[in-house]
Scaffold this active site. Structure first.
Site, PDB file in Angstrom:
ATOM      1  N   GLU A  43       0.861  -1.180   0.000  1.00 50.16           N
ATOM      2  CA  GLU A  43       0.000   0.000   0.000  1.00 50.16           C
ATOM      3  C   GLU A  43       0.900   1.233   0.000  1.00 50.16           C
ATOM      4  OE1 GLU A  43      -2.509   0.434   3.517  1.00 50.16           O
ATOM      5  OE2 GLU A  43      -2.427   2.603   3.278  1.00 50.16           O
ATOM      6  N   ARG A  47       0.652  10.338   0.474  1.00 52.62           N
ATOM      7  CA  ARG A  47       1.066  11.372   1.429  1.00 52.62           C
ATOM      8  C   ARG A  47       2.304  12.104   0.974  1.00 52.62           C
ATOM      9  NH1 ARG A  47       1.019   7.627   6.808  1.00 52.62           N
ATOM     10  NH2 ARG A  47      -0.917   6.590   6.259  1.00 52.62           N
ATOM     11  N   THR A  71      -4.303   6.057   2.089  1.00 49.74           N
ATOM     12  CA  THR A  71      -4.634   7.445   2.458  1.00 49.74           C
ATOM     13  C   THR A  71      -5.529   8.095   1.393  1.00 49.74           C
ATOM     14  OG1 THR A  71      -2.351   7.482   3.313  1.00 49.74           O
ATOM     15  CG2 THR A  71      -3.649   9.457   3.634  1.00 49.74           C
ATOM     16  N   LYS A 131     -10.373  -1.671   6.366  1.00 44.64           N
ATOM     17  CA  LYS A 131      -9.173  -1.408   7.153  1.00 44.64           C
ATOM     18  C   LYS A 131      -9.676  -1.055   8.556  1.00 44.64           C
ATOM     19  CE  LYS A 131      -5.398   1.982   7.523  1.00 44.64           C
ATOM     20  NZ  LYS A 131      -4.284   2.568   6.772  1.00 44.64           N
TER      21      LYS A 131
HETATM   22  C1  3PG Z   1      -0.878   4.008   8.177  1.00 42.78           C
HETATM   23  O1  3PG Z   1      -0.059   4.935   8.283  1.00 42.78           O
HETATM   24  O2  3PG Z   1      -1.756   3.911   7.322  1.00 42.78           O
HETATM   25  C2  3PG Z   1      -0.822   2.967   9.182  1.00 42.78           C
HETATM   26  O3  3PG Z   1      -1.381   3.453  10.328  1.00 42.78           O
HETATM   27  C3  3PG Z   1       0.568   2.487   9.451  1.00 42.78           C
HETATM   28  O4  3PG Z   1       0.635   2.191  10.779  1.00 42.78           O
HETATM   29  P1  3PG Z   1       1.996   1.706  11.442  1.00 42.78           P
HETATM   30  O5  3PG Z   1       3.070   2.665  11.017  1.00 42.78           O
HETATM   31  O6  3PG Z   1       1.698   1.782  12.918  1.00 42.78           O
HETATM   32  O7  3PG Z   1       2.242   0.311  10.962  1.00 42.78           O
END
Ligand code: 3PG
Length: 218
Positions: A43, A47, A71, A131
């Site tokens: 994924e 961002r 995102t 999710k």
């Molecule tokens: C994200 O940024 O979409 C997830 O929350 C990633 O979470 P993590 O960095 O805690 O794995």
């Protein structure tokens, strides 16, 4: 929304690697490194300015990868991700306009949800794969186990605060397909192009998950 297609994507790997891409070439390296460990799910979060280019590059150059866009906050993000060649989209949440656009669009989509009401709203638009975010902060595996009672047909990719120390709690649940996390492709390893280390982290995750599944089958 073709739920079987979404399930095939979610069941393709133990971990949906959450990647913040600052450089398309490095994103290609990460996707190759993960695919080499049998973990094709990536994924790429929308961002960074390079995110859409990174999705395009991975889709074009890593045939073994299943690259998604994360995102996704608006219908415009959804369209841009689908246009870039993302195989699926992921959001930390959902709005009625995003749910409507994604339900009508070509790209499989995982809305974000953390409560029964959020799940029920998205279910009205035909969604049943989510999710679960932010997983640890929203009550972790215990919350997901509780949601399986009233909503047994719903499946999740929990994400947020998950790592090698707690992923097993999630993998052991019937309503969890894969878990999401940045720990198998951390920013510092991407920056350093330490792709062999990313492969090793993904292999470690696969070993832990295999043990969890074996124990669950008794
Ligand atoms: C994200 O940024 O979409 C997830 O929350 C990633 O979470 P993590 O960095 O805690 O794995």
């Amino acid at each position: 929304m073709d739920v079987n297609l979404v399930d095939r994507i979610l069941d393709a790997a133990p971990v949906m690697a959450v990647v913040v891409a600052r450089d398309p070439a490095k994103a290609v390296g990460v996707a190759r490194a993960l695919a080499a460990a049998g973990n094709p799910l990536v994924e790429i979060t929308l961002r960074t300015p390079a995110a859409l280019q990174a999705i395009k590059a991975v889709a074009a150059e890593v045939p073994g990868a299943l690259v998604g866009a994360g995102t996704i906050l608006t219908p415009k993000d959804y369209e841009a991700a689908a246009h870039a060649g993302a195989v699926f989209g992921v959001s930390p949440g959902a709005t009625p306009s995003l749910l409507k656009a994604a339900a009508a669009g070509p790209m499989p989509f995982l809305p974000g949800a953390a409560t029964a009401s959020e799940l029920m709203l998205a279910m009205e638009y035909g969604f049943s794969r989510f999710k679960f975010f932010p997983a640890e902060q929203a009550g972790g595996a215990a919350t997901l186990r509780s949601l399986a009672g009233p909503l047994p047909h719903v499946r999740f990719c929990p994400t947020g605060g998950i790592g090698p120390g707690n992923a097993s709690q999630y993998w052991a649940l019937r309503n969890v397909a894969c878990v999401g996390g940045s720990w198998i492709a951390p920013a510092e390893l991407i920056e350093a192009e330490a792709f062999d280390k990313i492969t090793a982290l993904a292999k470690d995750a696969a070993v832990i998950r295999a043990k969890v599944l074996q124990a669950a089958r008794g």
